[in-house]
Design a protein around this motif. Structure first.
Motif, PDB file in Angstrom:
ATOM      1  N   ASP A 239       0.833  -1.207   0.000  1.00 30.34           N
ATOM      2  CA  ASP A 239       0.000   0.000   0.000  1.00 30.34           C
ATOM      3  C   ASP A 239       0.867   1.256   0.000  1.00 30.34           C
ATOM      4  N   HIS A 242       2.171   1.714  -3.406  1.00 26.44           N
ATOM      5  CA  HIS A 242       1.101   2.223  -4.269  1.00 26.44           C
ATOM      6  C   HIS A 242       0.923   3.723  -4.087  1.00 26.44           C
ATOM      7  N   GLU A 243       0.946   4.142  -2.816  1.00 25.39           N
ATOM      8  CA  GLU A 243       0.775   5.554  -2.510  1.00 25.39           C
ATOM      9  C   GLU A 243       1.939   6.373  -3.071  1.00 25.39           C
ATOM     10  N   SER A 246       1.769   6.577  -6.915  1.00 23.76           N
ATOM     11  CA  SER A 246       0.715   7.482  -7.349  1.00 23.76           C
ATOM     12  C   SER A 246       1.105   8.942  -7.119  1.00 23.76           C
ATOM     13  N   ASP A 247       1.649   9.254  -5.924  1.00 18.70           N
ATOM     14  CA  ASP A 247       1.944  10.652  -5.582  1.00 18.70           C
ATOM     15  C   ASP A 247       3.170  11.174  -6.302  1.00 18.70           C
TER      16      ASP A 247
ATOM     17  N   ALA B 309      -5.809   6.221   2.430  1.00 17.95           N
ATOM     18  CA  ALA B 309      -4.574   6.946   2.743  1.00 17.95           C
ATOM     19  C   ALA B 309      -4.853   8.303   3.379  1.00 17.95           C
ATOM     20  N   ILE B 317       0.937   4.564   5.760  1.00 22.97           N
ATOM     21  CA  ILE B 317       0.421   4.938   4.443  1.00 22.97           C
ATOM     22  C   ILE B 317      -0.031   6.399   4.460  1.00 22.97           C
ATOM     23  N   TYR B 318      -0.688   6.767   5.584  1.00 21.63           N
ATOM     24  CA  TYR B 318      -1.116   8.162   5.740  1.00 21.63           C
ATOM     25  C   TYR B 318       0.093   9.085   5.742  1.00 21.63           C
ATOM     26  N   ALA B 321       1.550   9.493   2.280  1.00 20.27           N
ATOM     27  CA  ALA B 321       0.713  10.379   1.466  1.00 20.27           C
ATOM     28  C   ALA B 321       0.918  11.829   1.877  1.00 20.27           C
TER      29      ALA B 321
END
Lengths: 312, 354
Positions: A239, A242-243, A246-247, B309, B317-318, B321
């Protein structure tokens, strides 16, 4: 010879026409300038006419046109000065591979980030559906990975690569250049900073690509081989990948579309873009303007070399 | 001569025997005549295969149903003489039930939807086991679907479908939806809640409401509604997080192989995750994921699946992001500021200022 008579007649007619046209043009000019201009134009037109009359077949005409092009180029070169090879063939090849890969990756990747955007469906359908677009994305990924390996070997193994790498490392002088440049933009300093082979802008671009490639390829490989990754790492690692993917994709796309496109396309000096990426050459004029320190260095080296030759 | 013979035959059959032609009340046979035989409780027939067909019918049979004012021969219109010599054909509901009928039957196109459906096509192909109207709606005791006693009422329809789809009915009975329905919770989907009522198609048919790319849409009808899910304390963010995940995005773009809701949660046997039989129970996650990701191991279950996220509970994950969000904002602000300063400087120089 009737042939020659006909040519002479045509030539006379053309000359009369030129004179008539020139009479209107040169009325305001002082006589010596007017004469010079008249002579120059007459010479050029006569040359064109003669070449046209001589060239009978299509291939002859093409050859004549090529000659004319080359002549024009030589004239322009005289204005712009000597051409300096800024990027070698290997480096230009790397750039082409990279931007092809990045374009493919962006147009197949962005629709996945914005599936509700109106163009996304169109772009995905252009490739024939999501199954195909993911394959194209992996082709782009393969090209980018190849570029990364190629560039790494280029940096390690070639003389140019090693030299450029050392020159690309940021130095305290770059911070000074940034301040100087901003002061120049604001009109506080009349001259812009004198850059070496790589300005701080180019250094930023280089290291941005480095950072982007490492993040994107790293996280992308995680997502590509998810089953293998999950054998060793928990699901939340995927995850995170993935983040990041994407970012960082968003950041890279914005940096390319806004920053890089401004610097090489929309900037009034360059609009709509130069062919530097294709032939890798900068004119003397551009060198003096954009990389004065490098230009001086090259001239100094040449002077040293010629001095060596003469001393010998 | 031939014309006369045809007319004679038609006359002999009686107008009532011709489907689609209007009949007046005098042509129908009165209830008393039918119950002469059918009113006897022991009136039944031994069929060839040994089964017994109960033929007991009284005047009360239709009472209370939507057809309470109809007589026997209104539907069994091929019976023109008493006693009838042959077995009456199966009742054709389309005799009255079509849009534009004059009989006072509800005006609807459901019959057309039925003939396009999987059941209607099977009938058309000659499958005698496929259901006709009366197999679901009942034959004599037909009630409105809203009536809780109806065979097609929400609480009963699963049992009605289960007459034929027995295995699926058993799975459904054990599922969270089935048990909730047994408790009398009316919001819960029964068969028709997902499959549709008359427009039932095979799950491989793109027209189906439960076609691979339509499943998430179908589930989210209820599962994204806070009004419904709030009553039972179920989160609605699962729909949004699925749509943002790669599975959801690929499904939106038409991938049929990518996981939809039912790929992981099950189809008819959906159970809550704390149920050990649930496909999304942590112990079963590796097996469930392994359907598509060969060699899936317990690592698949470490970390939330429907992860958001944007929420702080997502932990690392947060934070990833958030880091990238501020990195992007900071970098782009600096770059755009540089561009505008450059343009400002150019404008100054163009104006002839220093």
């Amino acid at each position: 010879m009737p042939e020659d008579d006909r040519k002479d007649a045509t030539r006379d007619a053309v000359e009369r026409e030129i004179d008539a046209a020139l009479k209107e043009q040169v009325t305001g000019l002082p006589p010596d300038q007017a004469e010079a201009l008249r002579e120059k134009i007459r010479l050029r037109v006569r040359k064109e006419v003669e070449r046209d009359l001589l060239a009978r077949t299509a291939s002859e005409r093409r050859a004549a046109a090529r000659l004319a092009r080359e002549e024009r180029k030589k004239e322009k070169q005289a204005e712009e000065g000597e051409l300096f090879q800024r990027f070698n063939r290997n480096f230009r090849f790397q750039h082409v591979v990279m931007f092809t890969a990045v374009i493919l990756l962006i147009i197949t990747g962005m629709p996945l980030k914005f599936p509700n955007f109106i163009l996304s469906r169109f772009v995905i359908n252009f490739w024939g559906g999501i199954q195909n677009s993911t394959i194209v994305h992996r082709i782009g990924a393969g090209m980018l990975i190849y570029f990364m390996i190629h560039h790494f070997l280029y940096t390690v193994l070639t003389r140019d690569g090693r030299r450029d790498f050392w020159l690309l490392i940021p130095k305290p002088g770059d911070a000074k250049d940034i301040v100087h440049n901003i002061r120049h933009f604001l009109g506080k300093v009349p001259d812009k900073p004198r850059f070496g082979r790589f300005s701080y802008i180019e250094k930023f671009d280089y290291w941005a690509v480095y950072w982007g490639c490492i993040i994107m390829i790293g996280s992308g490989l995680f997502l590509w081989f998810e089953s293998i990754v999950l054998r060793f790492l928990p699901k939340y690692a995927l995850d995170v990948a993935h983040e990041m993917h994407s970012d960082e994709a968003m950041l890279a796309t914005l940096a390319i579309v806004i920053w890089h496109f401004y610097n090489v396309h929309f900037n009034p000096d360059r609009f709509p873009g130069t062919l530097l990426w294709w032939h890798g050459q900068l004119s003397e004029h551009e060198m003096k303007e954009e990389h004065p320190l490098e230009y001086e260095e090259i001239l100094a080296r040449r002077a040293g070399e010629s001095a060596e030759v003469t001393n010998r | 001569m031939r014309k006369f013979a045809l007319a004679a035959v038609l006359f002999a059959l009686g107008w009532g025997g011709l489907p689609g032609l209007p009949r007046d009340a005098s042509a129908s046979i009165s209830l008393e005549k039918c119950t002469l035989c059918h009113g006897k409780p022991e009136f039944r027939k031994l069929l060839v295969d040994g089964q017994i067909r109960d033929l007991f019918v009284t005047g009360d049979t239709l009472k209370g149903s939507v057809h309470g004012k109809k007589g026997c021969t209104d539907c069994h219109f091929d019976v023109s003489e008493i006693p009838h010599l042959v077995r009456p054909r199966r009742v054709t509901c389309t005799h009255c039930h079509f849009r534009g009928n004059q009989e006072g039957a509800p005006q609807s196109d459901n019959v057309l939807a039925y003939f396009d459906s999987a059941h209607g096509k099977a009938i058309a192909q000659g499958n005698t086991k496929a259901p006709l109207c009366q197999d679901c709606h009942g034959s004599h005791a037909i009630l409105k679907a809203k009536d809780p006693g109806s065979k097609v009422a929400r609480v009963n329809v699963a049992e009605t479908c289960g007459k034929c789809h027995m295995e699926i009915y058993a799975q459904y009975k054990g599922s969270i939806h089935g048990t909730a329905l047994a408790k009398g919770i009316v919001e819960v989907p029964s068969c028709t809640g997902c499959h549709g009522e008359h427009k039932i198609y095979a799950h491989t048919d793109p027209k189906s409401t439960i076609f691979a790319t339509h499943v998430s849409e179908q589930c989210s009808k209820c599962h994204s509604s806070i009004a419904i899910m709030g009553k039972f304390g179920i989160e609605t963010e699962q729909v949004a997080t699925y749509k943002e995940s790669f599975h959801g995005v690929a499904s939106q773009f038409g991938s049929r192989t990518v996981a939809n809701c039912s790929s992981c949660h099950g189809v008819h046997d959906i159970r809550p995750p704390d149920d050990p039989l649930s496909t999304v129970n942590l112990k079963n996650v590796p097996k469930t994921c392994g359907k598509c990701h060969p060699g899936a191991n317990p690592n698949f279950a470490v970390g939330k699946i429907h992860v958001d996220a944007k929420k702080k509970e997502s932990g690392i994950i947060y934070w990833t992001a958030t880091f990238f969000k501020w990195l992007t904002i900071g970098t782009m602000l600096a770059l755009i500021a540089h561009i505008f300063l450059d343009m400002y400087g150019r404008t100054r120089r163009l104006r002839g200022e220093r």
